[in-house]
Design a protein around this motif. Structure first.
Motif, mmCIF file in Angstrom:
data_model
loop_
_atom_site.group_PDB
_atom_site.id
_atom_site.type_symbol
_atom_site.label_atom_id
_atom_site.label_comp_id
_atom_site.label_asym_id
_atom_site.label_seq_id
_atom_site.Cartn_x
_atom_site.Cartn_y
_atom_site.Cartn_z
ATOM 1 N N LEU A 199 0.843 -1.190 0.000
ATOM 2 C CA LEU A 199 0.000 0.000 0.000
ATOM 3 C C LEU A 199 0.882 1.245 0.000
ATOM 4 O O LEU A 199 1.722 1.417 0.880
ATOM 5 C CB LEU A 199 -0.905 0.002 1.244
ATOM 6 C CG LEU A 199 -1.821 1.203 1.445
ATOM 7 C CD1 LEU A 199 -2.901 1.240 0.370
ATOM 8 C CD2 LEU A 199 -2.466 1.152 2.837
ATOM 9 N N ALA A 200 0.711 2.098 -1.005
ATOM 10 C CA ALA A 200 1.436 3.376 -1.038
ATOM 11 C C ALA A 200 0.680 4.383 -0.177
ATOM 12 O O ALA A 200 -0.538 4.541 -0.321
ATOM 13 C CB ALA A 200 1.540 3.882 -2.472
ATOM 14 N N ARG A 241 5.876 5.642 -10.195
ATOM 15 C CA ARG A 241 6.002 4.328 -9.549
ATOM 16 C C ARG A 241 4.676 3.798 -9.021
ATOM 17 O O ARG A 241 4.603 2.670 -8.530
ATOM 18 C CB ARG A 241 6.955 4.433 -8.350
ATOM 19 C CG ARG A 241 8.409 4.651 -8.676
ATOM 20 C CD ARG A 241 9.207 4.705 -7.368
ATOM 21 N NE ARG A 241 8.954 3.556 -6.527
ATOM 22 C CZ ARG A 241 8.952 3.587 -5.195
ATOM 23 N NH1 ARG A 241 9.171 4.706 -4.548
ATOM 24 N NH2 ARG A 241 8.736 2.489 -4.504
ATOM 25 N N LEU A 242 3.625 4.586 -9.116
ATOM 26 C CA LEU A 242 2.397 4.260 -8.404
ATOM 27 C C LEU A 242 1.846 2.884 -8.779
ATOM 28 O O LEU A 242 1.312 2.159 -7.932
ATOM 29 C CB LEU A 242 1.350 5.354 -8.678
ATOM 30 C CG LEU A 242 0.111 5.355 -7.779
ATOM 31 C CD1 LEU A 242 0.491 5.452 -6.308
ATOM 32 C CD2 LEU A 242 -0.799 6.515 -8.161
ATOM 33 N N GLY A 243 1.991 2.508 -10.050
ATOM 34 C CA GLY A 243 1.455 1.242 -10.510
ATOM 35 C C GLY A 243 2.097 0.020 -9.884
ATOM 36 O O GLY A 243 1.604 -1.103 -10.066
ATOM 37 N N GLU A 244 3.187 0.195 -9.145
ATOM 38 C CA GLU A 244 3.841 -0.935 -8.484
ATOM 39 C C GLU A 244 3.045 -1.440 -7.283
ATOM 40 O O GLU A 244 3.278 -2.542 -6.796
ATOM 41 C CB GLU A 244 5.230 -0.530 -7.984
ATOM 42 C CG GLU A 244 6.200 -0.141 -9.088
ATOM 43 C CD GLU A 244 7.520 0.380 -8.518
ATOM 44 O OE1 GLU A 244 7.661 0.399 -7.280
ATOM 45 O OE2 GLU A 244 8.377 0.752 -9.319
ATOM 46 N N TYR A 245 2.086 -0.618 -6.802
ATOM 47 C CA TYR A 245 1.399 -0.929 -5.545
ATOM 48 C C TYR A 245 0.002 -1.501 -5.794
ATOM 49 O O TYR A 245 -0.554 -1.396 -6.883
ATOM 50 C CB TYR A 245 1.304 0.322 -4.682
ATOM 51 C CG TYR A 245 2.651 0.858 -4.251
ATOM 52 C CD1 TYR A 245 3.271 0.380 -3.110
ATOM 53 C CD2 TYR A 245 3.307 1.829 -5.010
ATOM 54 C CE1 TYR A 245 4.512 0.848 -2.718
ATOM 55 C CE2 TYR A 245 4.552 2.305 -4.626
ATOM 56 C CZ TYR A 245 5.156 1.815 -3.478
ATOM 57 O OH TYR A 245 6.389 2.280 -3.103
ATOM 58 N N ASP A 246 -0.553 -2.079 -4.739
ATOM 59 C CA ASP A 246 -1.907 -2.616 -4.802
ATOM 60 C C ASP A 246 -2.956 -1.578 -4.418
ATOM 61 O O ASP A 246 -4.121 -1.711 -4.789
ATOM 62 C CB ASP A 246 -2.035 -3.819 -3.854
ATOM 63 C CG ASP A 246 -1.045 -4.919 -4.187
ATOM 64 O OD1 ASP A 246 -1.092 -5.426 -5.319
ATOM 65 O OD2 ASP A 246 -0.198 -5.239 -3.326
ATOM 66 N N GLY A 247 -2.540 -0.571 -3.652
ATOM 67 C CA GLY A 247 -3.494 0.430 -3.197
ATOM 68 C C GLY A 247 -2.807 1.744 -2.876
ATOM 69 O O GLY A 247 -1.573 1.818 -2.787
ATOM 70 N N LEU A 248 -3.606 2.785 -2.702
ATOM 71 C CA LEU A 248 -3.110 4.123 -2.376
ATOM 72 C C LEU A 248 -3.925 4.699 -1.236
ATOM 73 O O LEU A 248 -5.159 4.698 -1.270
ATOM 74 C CB LEU A 248 -3.211 5.043 -3.601
ATOM 75 C CG LEU A 248 -2.908 6.532 -3.358
ATOM 76 C CD1 LEU A 248 -1.433 6.727 -2.982
ATOM 77 C CD2 LEU A 248 -3.274 7.369 -4.584
ATOM 78 N N PHE A 249 -3.226 5.199 -0.228
ATOM 79 C CA PHE A 249 -3.843 5.869 0.925
ATOM 80 C C PHE A 249 -3.272 7.280 0.970
ATOM 81 O O PHE A 249 -2.082 7.469 1.209
ATOM 82 C CB PHE A 249 -3.514 5.094 2.203
ATOM 83 C CG PHE A 249 -4.194 5.609 3.444
ATOM 84 C CD1 PHE A 249 -5.399 6.280 3.396
ATOM 85 C CD2 PHE A 249 -3.613 5.403 4.689
ATOM 86 C CE1 PHE A 249 -6.027 6.737 4.549
ATOM 87 C CE2 PHE A 249 -4.218 5.848 5.855
ATOM 88 C CZ PHE A 249 -5.430 6.521 5.780
ATOM 89 N N ILE A 250 -4.109 8.278 0.726
ATOM 90 C CA ILE A 250 -3.628 9.668 0.677
ATOM 91 C C ILE A 250 -3.683 10.281 2.066
ATOM 92 O O ILE A 250 -4.757 10.433 2.648
ATOM 93 C CB ILE A 250 -4.452 10.496 -0.325
ATOM 94 C CG1 ILE A 250 -4.333 9.908 -1.726
ATOM 95 C CG2 ILE A 250 -3.979 11.953 -0.325
ATOM 96 C CD1 ILE A 250 -5.136 10.636 -2.788
#
Length: 497
Positions: A199-200, A241-250
């Motif tokens: 998770l980013a 690089r965002l596509g390397e992760y499964d999710g994003l938490f801002i």
């Protein structure tokens, strides 16, 4: 480290650069002459001479996406670059950024041409502008032309540049930028043994009033680790690089004309689990939209009017409908910014004039004084936490922004959700449901039996020592559990509920 393929129309185009076993011709790639051409782990840098529709360069990007590979430029970027009507949509804020940079340098030139190599430029003072352009239109080499008209910069053209068009010094700049890009972008974060997901967490360490303090961020990381989620803090420079992760938490204050919204959009396009999702950011960050939506769905808000000018007729109408004092707000203010309280007719007229310089529409609301505002944290339609935020001492708002940039705030009190008055809780949940199924902070005022919604925040504060005082570590665990639930549902192809 993932393998990189560099695509060119003719391998002779690469003669000026260092030898590499990762070089392939467009023909070989399109014909899948090598097994690596269909490997989903491969990262593709498409350096074909042209990307126009149905050209080999276009098909290279198209087939890379069809093979599940990450490619630059993407088909979407290629299409955006094909017509000014499309790429011009990206550039309103960039023209303003260029204008500020040029004024800072005291440059009065009438034209400017900017060559970007993976977003890098050697032109002094324009590095940030180059990065912004690259974030919006990721492409290996771009040449962007601006022109000054009536003392304002406008976009004149933007086009891709092939390797064959580069001069000696430009070849050196490109080679350095490519080396830096490979080192920064294509690296994969190490997944710990036992981690199910990555998770980013988008943060800005320099932000003055971030939605989560450092201790809270550490607790999110810990809660994720305990659930098998590797939480990796990232910054705005990690967009590619965002596509390397499964999710994003801002965990950075969001805005429409801001990189946080671009991160949310990209994450959603990549099929990632994302909080805050771009729809929530759109709905929550504009107070005009919020007020209209609440009123249309019979969610109580203070008496409200929209203002388009500061004429005598408008001033008279506002005083008659809302009374004095009243509150004026620009649509996208946050942390009590862009909000003013007016007590008389002259003050109203003056404040309207100032606000209308920032926005073509201003929100006016009847003033309702309370000692504190309620904040109900809501996650996927369920109440998560409850706080009372008291007004800053000697001020009518929670945050008091003083001259010189100093900001003070009032005290707070954290409560168990079960101790919140039922009407406050019902109103908060109804307001949050209008926004979506994400993480929201609903701000309300209560006076006797009257409860009204002030705003709904898509990026609510979750600070250690404030919002977590009642639930403690379990607050962070519940948020990470929701990510885990969504990640598992996505993996299994199940609908979210």
């Amino acid at each position: 480290m993932s393998q990189v393929i560099i695509l060119v129309d003719d391998p002779a185009d690469w003669a000026a650069y260092y030898p590499t076993r990762h070089l392939l011709s467009a023909r070989d790639y399109l014909q899948a002459a090598s097994p690596v051409c269909t490997d989903k782990k491969v990262q593709v840098i498409n350096l074909c001479r042209a990307y126009k529709y149905l050209s080999p360069g276009y098909y290279c990007s198209l087939l890379a996406e069809a093979r599940g590979q990450r490619v630059m430029p993407s088909v979407r970027t290629v299409n955006d670059l094909s017509r000014k009507a499309l790429y011009g949509l990206h550039f309103g804020s960039f023209e303003q950024a260029l204008d500020r940079a040029m004024k800072k340098q005291g440059d009065d030139a009438a034209r400017l041409t900017l060559t970007l190599y993976f977003g890098h430029t050697e032109q002094e003072g324009l590095a940030e502008l180059g990065r912004q352009i690259f974030d919006q239109l990721p492409c290996p080499i771009l040449r962007v032309a601006f022109r000054r008209r009536d003392d304002e910069w406008t976009l004149e053209s933007i086009r891709t540049v092939s390797l064959k068009q580069l001069k000696n010094s430009e070849e050196d700049l490109f080679a350095r930028a490519l080396e830096q890009f490979n080192a920064r972008v294509w690296r994969n974060p190490r997944r710990r043994r036992g981690d199910r997901y990555e998770l980013a967490m988008l943060v800005d360490e320099q932000e003055a009033l971030p939605p989560s303090n450092r201790t809270a961020l550490k607790r999110f990381i810990k809660a994720g680790r305990e659930l098998g989620i590797k939480v990796d803090p990232i910054g705005r420079d990690d967009y590619a690089r965002l596509g390397e992760y499964d999710g994003l938490f801002i965990r950075e204050t969001t805005g429409i004309d801001h990189h946080t919204y671009q991160f949310a959009r990209k994450a959603e396009q990549e099929g990632m689990v994302v909080i805050d999702d771009p729809g929530s950011i759109l709905r929550c960050t504009n107070k005009i939209y919020l007020a209209e939506l609440m009123q249309a769905n019979k969610v109580p808000v203070p008496p409200t009017a929209f203002v388009f000018d500061d004429s005598d007729a408008q001033v008279d109408r506002l005083i008659e409908e809302l009374g004095l004092p009243m509150v004026l707000k620009i649509p996208d203010g946050s942390f009590s910014r862009g909000i003013s309280k007016v007590a008389d007719r002259d003050g109203l007229r003056q404040a309207l004039g100032e606000h209308l310089k920032q926005s073509s529409v201003v929100l006016a609301q009847a003033f309702m004084y309370t000692d504190y505002d309620w904040r109900i944290g809501v996650l996927n339609h369920r109440p998560l936490f409850a706080c009372q935020y008291f007004m800053s001492k000697g001020h009518w708002q929670i945050y008091h922004h003083k001259a010189g940039g100093k900001t003070t705030s009032g005290g707070f009190r954290s409560l168990a959700v079960r101790d919140v008055p039922p009407k406050v809780l019902r109103t908060a949940l109804k307001a949050a449901r209008m926004m979506g199924n994400g993480l929201y902070g609903v701000d309300l005022k209560q006076s006797g039996d009257e409860v009204v919604v002030i705003e709904v925040n898509d990026n609510p504060n979750v600070d250690a020592g404030v919002e977590d005082l009642w639930l403690g570590e379990d607050l962070y665990r519940q948020i990470m559990l929701e990510f885990l639930r969504r990640l598992e549902a996505k993996r299994l192809g199940l609908p979210l509920f």
